[in-house]
Design an enzyme around this catalytic site. Structure first.
Site, mmCIF file in Angstrom:
data_model
loop_
_atom_site.group_PDB
_atom_site.id
_atom_site.type_symbol
_atom_site.label_atom_id
_atom_site.label_comp_id
_atom_site.label_asym_id
_atom_site.label_seq_id
_atom_site.Cartn_x
_atom_site.Cartn_y
_atom_site.Cartn_z
ATOM 1 N N LYS A 22 0.836 -1.202 0.000
ATOM 2 C CA LYS A 22 0.000 0.000 0.000
ATOM 3 C C LYS A 22 0.870 1.251 0.000
ATOM 4 O O LYS A 22 0.633 2.191 -0.776
ATOM 5 C CB LYS A 22 -0.921 -0.015 1.218
ATOM 6 C CG LYS A 22 -1.909 1.138 1.253
ATOM 7 C CD LYS A 22 -2.891 0.984 2.417
ATOM 8 C CE LYS A 22 -3.808 -0.197 2.198
ATOM 9 N NZ LYS A 22 -4.822 -0.350 3.254
ATOM 10 N N ARG A 92 -3.375 3.013 8.553
ATOM 11 C CA ARG A 92 -3.712 1.744 7.894
ATOM 12 C C ARG A 92 -2.502 0.835 7.812
ATOM 13 O O ARG A 92 -1.375 1.290 7.656
ATOM 14 C CB ARG A 92 -4.222 2.004 6.465
ATOM 15 C CG ARG A 92 -5.443 2.880 6.351
ATOM 16 C CD ARG A 92 -5.749 3.149 4.881
ATOM 17 N NE ARG A 92 -6.778 4.159 4.686
ATOM 18 C CZ ARG A 92 -8.058 3.915 4.436
ATOM 19 N NH1 ARG A 92 -8.467 2.651 4.366
ATOM 20 N NH2 ARG A 92 -8.912 4.883 4.267
ATOM 21 N N GLY A 101 -8.438 -6.877 4.631
ATOM 22 C CA GLY A 101 -9.265 -7.036 5.826
ATOM 23 C C GLY A 101 -8.630 -7.803 6.961
ATOM 24 O O GLY A 101 -9.229 -7.952 8.022
ATOM 25 N N MET A 103 -5.785 -7.100 8.648
ATOM 26 C CA MET A 103 -5.182 -6.267 9.695
ATOM 27 C C MET A 103 -6.046 -5.029 9.909
ATOM 28 O O MET A 103 -7.113 -4.906 9.343
ATOM 29 C CB MET A 103 -3.743 -5.938 9.328
ATOM 30 C CG MET A 103 -2.837 -7.163 9.389
ATOM 31 S SD MET A 103 -1.136 -6.791 8.957
ATOM 32 C CE MET A 103 -1.262 -6.484 7.203
ATOM 33 N N ARG A 336 -3.800 -1.241 -6.079
ATOM 34 C CA ARG A 336 -3.067 -2.502 -5.933
ATOM 35 C C ARG A 336 -3.573 -3.456 -7.014
ATOM 36 O O ARG A 336 -4.645 -3.247 -7.589
ATOM 37 C CB ARG A 336 -3.305 -3.125 -4.554
ATOM 38 C CG ARG A 336 -4.758 -3.488 -4.272
ATOM 39 C CD ARG A 336 -4.957 -3.953 -2.841
ATOM 40 N NE ARG A 336 -6.360 -4.186 -2.549
ATOM 41 C CZ ARG A 336 -6.855 -4.366 -1.334
ATOM 42 N NH1 ARG A 336 -6.054 -4.330 -0.282
ATOM 43 N NH2 ARG A 336 -8.145 -4.571 -1.144
ATOM 44 N N HIS A 455 -15.918 -7.607 2.185
ATOM 45 C CA HIS A 455 -14.934 -8.595 2.656
ATOM 46 C C HIS A 455 -15.250 -9.983 2.122
ATOM 47 O O HIS A 455 -14.374 -10.698 1.616
ATOM 48 C CB HIS A 455 -14.934 -8.603 4.193
ATOM 49 C CG HIS A 455 -14.067 -9.665 4.790
ATOM 50 N ND1 HIS A 455 -14.544 -10.907 5.143
ATOM 51 C CD2 HIS A 455 -12.743 -9.688 5.060
ATOM 52 C CE1 HIS A 455 -13.558 -11.626 5.629
ATOM 53 N NE2 HIS A 455 -12.453 -10.913 5.595
ATOM 54 N N SER A 764 11.313 -41.930 -6.436
ATOM 55 C CA SER A 764 10.125 -41.090 -6.266
ATOM 56 C C SER A 764 10.004 -40.800 -4.777
ATOM 57 O O SER A 764 9.860 -41.728 -3.975
ATOM 58 C CB SER A 764 8.867 -41.793 -6.770
ATOM 59 O OG SER A 764 7.746 -40.966 -6.595
ATOM 60 N N CYS A 831 5.716 -37.888 -5.280
ATOM 61 C CA CYS A 831 4.342 -38.353 -5.478
ATOM 62 C C CYS A 831 3.474 -38.151 -4.245
ATOM 63 O O CYS A 831 2.399 -38.714 -4.139
ATOM 64 C CB CYS A 831 4.326 -39.822 -5.892
ATOM 65 S SG CYS A 831 5.099 -40.930 -4.700
ATOM 66 N N TYR A 851 10.006 -34.592 -12.516
ATOM 67 C CA TYR A 851 8.553 -34.466 -12.526
ATOM 68 C C TYR A 851 8.001 -34.391 -11.107
ATOM 69 O O TYR A 851 8.699 -34.702 -10.135
ATOM 70 C CB TYR A 851 7.905 -35.646 -13.262
ATOM 71 C CG TYR A 851 7.992 -36.970 -12.526
ATOM 72 C CD1 TYR A 851 7.005 -37.343 -11.614
ATOM 73 C CD2 TYR A 851 9.059 -37.861 -12.729
ATOM 74 C CE1 TYR A 851 7.086 -38.548 -10.925
ATOM 75 C CE2 TYR A 851 9.138 -39.061 -12.043
ATOM 76 C CZ TYR A 851 8.149 -39.402 -11.136
ATOM 77 O OH TYR A 851 8.225 -40.586 -10.450
#
Length: 874
Positions: A22, A92, A101, A103, A336, A455, A764, A831, A851
């Protein structure tokens, strides 16, 4: 001396680690010349210092805050705490990652009795002044002092009821003076002292409250769900107040540069006349669409539209903006990257590429992998939907279909979920950040108040949950736990309703659903993912249907087929129980011979479905007692069916029980004790592969031996497997290649991976068991105490959901390095459940795996995470 304060004009968008998202964006908008009320940012480092200093603000920071206030007074021409020309500020939070929402915020800070009177005279609007004062007292009591909101809200609502008023704006100045008086008296009762009047004292306490809110329960939950480290801390933004509650030429709004639900290129948002921003975001009042602003203040709307397009083109992403209009003048309060649904995320990414604003790689990075989950789940079946009875229509806040039982509080929803209820509709007047855990366990969210930027809507979209908001034609009785429709129907807790988050319709009862498809922009987007990705994604599949779904979602093979899941059908379980209860090898072989054709047929179907892709088949893993009955009536039936004395049967069941079955007679240990099991399973795999090969299809069987901890265990079983397989292949006179590998799930196997690799064609990593054995946690029981770990900042996340890179990850990396030191081309994957989690996939890619394997429904998620991992690395 550490610099803890930055004026807006000193920062930019690249400083979000220090200034928070922010603050960095407020600084950037200032730099761009947009009308931003000025202020300063207390850095994330100050928050970290606060926690390191036993939750105290040091003198250095206080001195810097005082100097920053003087600078702001010079910029604004107003004075903090001065009744004649007062400077009021908002306080803020602002983490580097958006946490809507989660904090705290305090508005109108710096006001007291004298300032209120001065503000009333200066603006010639006493109603506005006292409205601002009552808001500040309530927010300060709630956020800073942590007194329950209800202590103040009850009086406010009672006064409205007494006056016969529904709208807050209809309260008079005298009414608001009465509210302020009551609030101050109530505060004195709760605090044992008067409400603070010194502006600097108010500010220091509010900054400390925002720092504390970084570790409130809802923020901790949100961080865990979104992989945000607690070590980041939050910045605090102190900004000159502008007032949307000064009358009919004032107001506040929230808008998106594109539709956050659909992704359409249209300015989309909401506006409330004579309101402060919290009224819109909190869903306290149901706002008007932003086009209302175009009608009542066209010049302001056109100015805002120009800024919105400019910000999107600057950030190259859809923006979520907050703004206030004060007496006809526009102010930009925030921008944002906007939260959006998965459908919207895909469309926005594809459209921005087609508009030649971003590259394919940038488009891929715009979509959160976890969001795709909502595209891969059912929508309502059309025929069933036609029979649906609409009981309410609200705002289509977050798309997708959901059918479930109504629960009216987050705690009730959580309790139902823990008892096994998986289809929950959380139904609330409006949600608040405290409801985050209840929203997480729900399949859908229904609120009676609030709009598309409330919210409930924002959080539901981020979670990929179906949500309908602002269903004002329903009435809710929290005490009786019921909702009532306008025609008098009553639905109580546990009754079924259905939500369509794409239309806003709410239906009574259950509605059938249909599965999702990859098409349109989604298909285009996934083609880019596949074009860029260089990491394979397989699926865990135990049946031909699982394999079919996996292939439809783009799986490149099966990374885990759990053969024990094939034993539980009635005829098979009977034969398998005979094998378990047999007294000798010959009897076991006869029983296994009955099972063999069933297993062979299963494997044939898997090989056909996954033609030309590898299929990893894990041999029997669970301990044998899991296949035997536990209830007395079932034991009696089994004794009768097998013609066995019930006492002998009970003794056999008791003998097979183990104190710690997770570390007992299971996995490779079964095949060592009963090699005939491995022989039967090898015959089933290889005979199935031979049959499908003879059909002209390419088959790639990969046989996986589980729970290896020593090279000699693996060698013993590999010798059996190869002897059996080679004999069958030679007899069939076909060309068939297969490989034999192991599942690495014991820490010792990671440490000795080089020795184990001598006998393994692939590794794996079974990260579920590896995590259990590394931590000494039972995955089934850890949930009983992990919440305490989160609350006390011992853990930030569940190690069974996300790979613990420092501990379990270090073992995996060691295993990969040692394995490849013996066989550089050793095929390696994972896996466990972690195979579908984005940060875990990035880790696997980084350490050189080939993988990951995950649930069929998470294959697209894993693909996107893999593509993003490559982009980040390059």
């Amino acid at each position: 001396m550490a610099k803890y304060i930055y004026l807006f004009k000193e920062g930019n968008k690249n400083m979000r680690d220090l200034l928070g998202g922010k603050g960095a964006n407020l600084a950037e908008m200032t730099k761009l010349g947009l009308p931003v009320p000025q202020g300063f940012i207390v850095t994330t480092e100050a928050c970290i210092s606060y926690y390191e200093n036993d939750e105290k603000i040091n003198k250095n920071l206080i001195n810097q805050i005082n100097q920053a206030i003087k600078n702001l007074e010079n910029i604004s021409g107003k004075e903090f705490g001065n009744a004649k020309n007062p400077l009021l500020v908002s306080v803020r939070s602002g983490s580097r990652a958006s946490m809507p929402g989660m904090m705290d915020t305090v508005l109108n800070l710096g006001i007291n009795d004298e300032v209120t009177e001065g503000l009333a005279k200066m603006t010639n609007n006493p109603r506005f002044a006292y409205d601002s004062y009552r808001r500040f007292i309530q927010m300060f009591a709630d956020v800073v002092m942590e007194y329950p909101k209800e202590n103040f809200e009850h009086f406010f609502e009672e006064l409205k009821e007494k006056k016969g008023i529904k709208n807050d704006n209809d309260l008079t100045t005298d009414d608001l003076k009465e509210v302020v008086k009551h609030y101050k008296e109530n505060y004195r009762k709760l605090a044992g002292k008067d409400f603070p009047t010194d502006a600097k004292e108010q500010l220091i306490e509010a900054i400390k409250a925002v720092f504390r809110s970084w570790n409130n329960d809802r923020a901790i939950v949100y961080r865990r769900l979104n992989n945000i480290p607690s070590s980041w801390g939050t910045a605090v933004n102190i900004q000159e107040m502008v007032y949307g509650n000064m009358g009919e030429t004032s107001g506040s709004g929230v808008a998106f540069t594109r539709n956050p639900a659909t992704g359409e290129d249209e300015l989309y948002g909401e506006y409330l006349i004579n309101a402060q921003g919290e009224d819109v975001v909190a869903g306290i009042r149901t706002p008007e669409e932003i086009r209302v602003l175009k009608k009542i203040m066209p010049e302001v709307y056109n100015e805002f539209y120009i800024y919105a397009k400019r910000l999107e083109n600057h950030y190259l992403d859809m923006q979520d903006m907050e703004f206030t209009v004060e007496k006809g003048k526009l102010y930009m309060l925030q921008t944002r990257s906007g939260k959006r649904t998965a459908n919207a995320a895909i469309k926005i990414a594809v459209d921005l590429f087609n508009e030649k604003k971003i590259t394919k790689e940038e488009a891929i990075m715009l979509v959160n992998p976890n969001q795709l989950d909502s595209l891969l789940h059912p929508t309502f079946e059309l025929d069933s939907l036609k029979q649906g009875n609409i009981i309410s229509t609200g705002l289509a806040a977050s798309p997708g279909a959901a059918t479930g039982k109504i629960f009216f509080t987050a705690s009730d929803a959580i309790a139902a979920y823990e008892k096994g209820e998986k289809n929950i509709i959380l139904t609330r007047l409006e949600t608040s950040p405290e409801d985050i855990e209840g929203m997480n366990v729900a399949v859908g969210i229904l609120t009676l108040r609030g709009g598309m930027t409330s919210h409930a809507a924002v959080v539901a979209r981020g979670m990929g949950k179906s949500a309908v908001c602002g269903s004002g034609d329903l009435s809710l009785n929290e005490d009786n736990k019921t909702i009532k429709t306008k025609d008098g129907q009553i639905f109580k807790e546990g009754d079924y309703i259905s939500l369509d988050g794409s239309t806003g319709n709410v239906y009574s009862g259950k509605i059938k659903t249909t599965k999702a498809e990859i098409s349109g922009d989604f298909k285009t987007f996934m083609s880019w993912v596949d074009e860029i990705r260089d990491f394979s994604i397989r699926a865990n599949a135990d049946s031909p249907n699982d394999a079919k779904i996996a292939k439809e979602f783009g799986a490149e093979g099966i990374g885990l087929c759990r053969t024990e899941h094939m034993f539980f059908e009635e005829k098979r379980i009977e034969a398998f129980r005979k094998m378990i209860l047999s007294d000798n090898q010959k009897e076991r072989e006869v029983a296994l011979g009955i099972i063999l054709p069933y297993q062979q047929k299963d494997f044939e179907e898997l090989f056909r479905e996954m033609e030309s892709y590898p299929v990893v088949i894990r041999y029997l893993d669970p301990p044998l007692h899991e296949f035997l009955p536990k209830e007395e009536i079932e034991i009696q039936k089994l004794a009768k069916d097998f013609n066995v004395d019930i006492d002998i049967l009970k003794n056999r069941i008791e003998d097979l029980k183990e104190f710690n079955p997770m570390m007992g007679h299971r996995g490779c240990r079964l095949a060592i004790t009963y090699p005939e099991i491995a022989i039967m399973q090898t015959k089933a795999v290889i005979e199935a592969a031979i049959t499908v090969t003879k059909e002209g299809k390419k088959v790639i069987p990969e046989i996986m031996i589980p729970l290896i901890g020593d090279k000699n265990e693996l060698k013993y079983i590999v010798d059996i497997v190869k002897a059996t397989a080679d004999k069958a292949i030679e007899k069939a006179n076909v060309k068939l290649e297969y490989i034999v590998g192991t599942m690495i799930e014991i820490p010792r196997a990671c440490v000795l991976a080089d020795e184990i690799a001598e006998y393994a064609d692939f590794f794996s990593f079974g990260t579920n068991d590896l995590t259990q054995m590394t931590y000494g946690f039972s995955r089934d029981d850890a949930g009983k105490f992990l919440n305490d770990y989160y609350k006390k900042n011992i853990f930030e996340f569940d190690p069974f959901e996300k790979i613990d890179i420092n501990g379990v990850g270090a073992l995996i990396e060691l295993g990969v390095k040692k394995g490849k030191s013996i066989k550089p081309n050793l095929e390696i994957g994972i896996c466990g459940e972690h195979g579908g989690e984005a940060t875990s996939i990035e880790f696997c890619y980084k350490i050189g795996m080939n993988y990951v394997s995950c649930s069929p429904y998470r294959v697209p998620i894993a693909k996107l995470a893999a593509a993003q991992a490559k982009i980040k690395r390059s």
